[in-house]
Write an enzyme that holds these catalytic residues in place. Structure first.
Site, mmCIF file in Angstrom:
data_model
loop_
_atom_site.group_PDB
_atom_site.id
_atom_site.type_symbol
_atom_site.label_atom_id
_atom_site.label_comp_id
_atom_site.label_asym_id
_atom_site.label_seq_id
_atom_site.Cartn_x
_atom_site.Cartn_y
_atom_site.Cartn_z
ATOM 1 N N PRO A 121 0.820 -1.209 0.000
ATOM 2 C CA PRO A 121 0.000 0.000 0.000
ATOM 3 C C PRO A 121 0.852 1.257 0.000
ATOM 4 O O PRO A 121 1.984 1.279 0.476
ATOM 5 C CB PRO A 121 -0.808 -0.123 1.292
ATOM 6 C CG PRO A 121 -0.001 -1.022 2.161
ATOM 7 C CD PRO A 121 0.681 -1.986 1.232
ATOM 8 N N GLU A 122 0.286 2.297 -0.565
ATOM 9 C CA GLU A 122 0.942 3.600 -0.594
ATOM 10 C C GLU A 122 0.531 4.389 0.648
ATOM 11 O O GLU A 122 -0.439 4.060 1.346
ATOM 12 C CB GLU A 122 0.522 4.355 -1.855
ATOM 13 C CG GLU A 122 0.614 3.546 -3.132
ATOM 14 C CD GLU A 122 2.021 3.446 -3.686
ATOM 15 O OE1 GLU A 122 2.789 4.410 -3.564
ATOM 16 O OE2 GLU A 122 2.341 2.395 -4.278
ATOM 17 N N LYS B 201 3.894 4.202 6.236
ATOM 18 C CA LYS B 201 3.018 3.074 5.917
ATOM 19 C C LYS B 201 2.657 2.253 7.150
ATOM 20 O O LYS B 201 2.119 1.154 7.037
ATOM 21 C CB LYS B 201 3.699 2.175 4.887
ATOM 22 C CG LYS B 201 3.987 2.865 3.565
ATOM 23 C CD LYS B 201 4.616 1.871 2.617
ATOM 24 C CE LYS B 201 5.059 2.543 1.338
ATOM 25 N NZ LYS B 201 5.648 1.581 0.400
ATOM 26 N N ARG C 62 10.507 -5.602 -7.676
ATOM 27 C CA ARG C 62 9.175 -5.011 -7.814
ATOM 28 C C ARG C 62 8.918 -4.589 -9.265
ATOM 29 O O ARG C 62 9.814 -4.036 -9.912
ATOM 30 C CB ARG C 62 9.022 -3.792 -6.901
ATOM 31 C CG ARG C 62 9.102 -4.118 -5.422
ATOM 32 C CD ARG C 62 8.955 -2.846 -4.595
ATOM 33 N NE ARG C 62 8.924 -3.120 -3.173
ATOM 34 C CZ ARG C 62 9.984 -3.169 -2.386
ATOM 35 N NH1 ARG C 62 11.190 -2.961 -2.905
ATOM 36 N NH2 ARG C 62 9.875 -3.414 -1.093
#
Length: 263
Positions: A2-3, A51, A243
């Site tokens: 998640p950002e 985060k 990624r």
């Protein structure tokens, strides 16, 4: 992963449901804290740090969680059916008289003294959506390793906290360099840090967009083989530090990663 803007929204939902309320149910399903009982304590606040999520609880305690790739917190009304996944994926339950917050697939969950929060989040750089946001410090952190690829530096939460893989790709696009470009060869890091803050702050209350157009929209992330929204060139994808990373070979200058296999 998640950002920072999605973690900010998760904190806001949890805060609205729990803050100021007394816990009537507490169940931490991780071995180290399985016997901890928070019932009878009041939730003071739920706040994000980069985060990370910090639920501060009466008595000087903080429940620290991190969602990483698959974790999620869901909030349900009393009597509502839980729909976040199978029961064996539940790692935490915090219930009040009216609401129940259920944490699914949380890879990081720990109960610590609020005074010891720095053990969990003290290593983080300035928080893009936090009161400590400092673009000058973020820029200095990025420049501390000038040979490092920009994409890796942006993802390093010690430099600035809140950027995930989506914003990494989009910020490199906006800077007109590939994510493999050394930080020293990228445009002004101070402007880049300011752009990161501007995007996350704008998107925390709306569908995520980096294009400036109405509605959700991203220039390159997730658009492999599809046309770049600026020039129409097919977007490329390669892995960077494990990624998936996207870039436009026409709009962005600099070194490119090796294409993903079979693509």
């Amino acid at each position: 992963m998640p950002e920072g803007d999605s973690v900010w929204r998760a904190a806001r939902r949890l805060h609205a449901a729990l803050a100021g309320e007394t816990l009537t149910r507490s169940d931490l399903r991780v071995p180290r804290f399985a016997t901890a009982d928070l019932t009878g304590r009041r939730v003071l606040e739920v706040t994000p740090r980069g985060k990370h999520l910090l639920a501060r609880i009466e008595g000087g305690l903080t429940l620290h969680s991190h969602l990483r790739m698959d974790g999620a917190w869901h909030v349900f009304a009393a009597g509502e059916r839980w729909r976040g996944g199978p029961a064996y994926e539940i790692r935490a339950i915090l219930g009040t008289a009216d609401r129940t917050a259920v944490g699914y697939r949380l890879p990081v969950l720990e109960l610590l003294r609020t005074t010891d929060e720095d053990r969990a989040v003290g290593h983080l750089g300035p928080d893009l959506l936090g009161p400590d946001w400092d673009p000058a410090l973020a820029a200095r952190n990025l420049l501390a390793d000038p040979a490092r690829p920009l994409g890796e530096a942006l993802l390093d939460q010690r430099n600035l906290a809140g950027i995930g893989n989506i914003y990494k790709s989009e910020l490199c696009f906006l800077a007109q360099v590939t994510p493999w470009t050394p930080v020293a060869e990228a445009p002004d890091p101070l402007r880049l840090a300011a752009a990161a803050h501007r995007l996350l702050d704008a998107n925390k209350d709306r569908p995520r967009s980096t294009t400036g157009r109405p509605g959700p929209g991203l220039f390159v992330y997730g658009r492999e083989h599809r046309p770049c929204l600026r020039c129409g060139t097919p977007v490329r994808r390669a892995d960077q530090d494990g990624r998936p990373t996207y870039w436009c070979p026409r709009c962005q200058s600099g070194p490119a990663g090796d294409p993903a296999p079979n693509r």
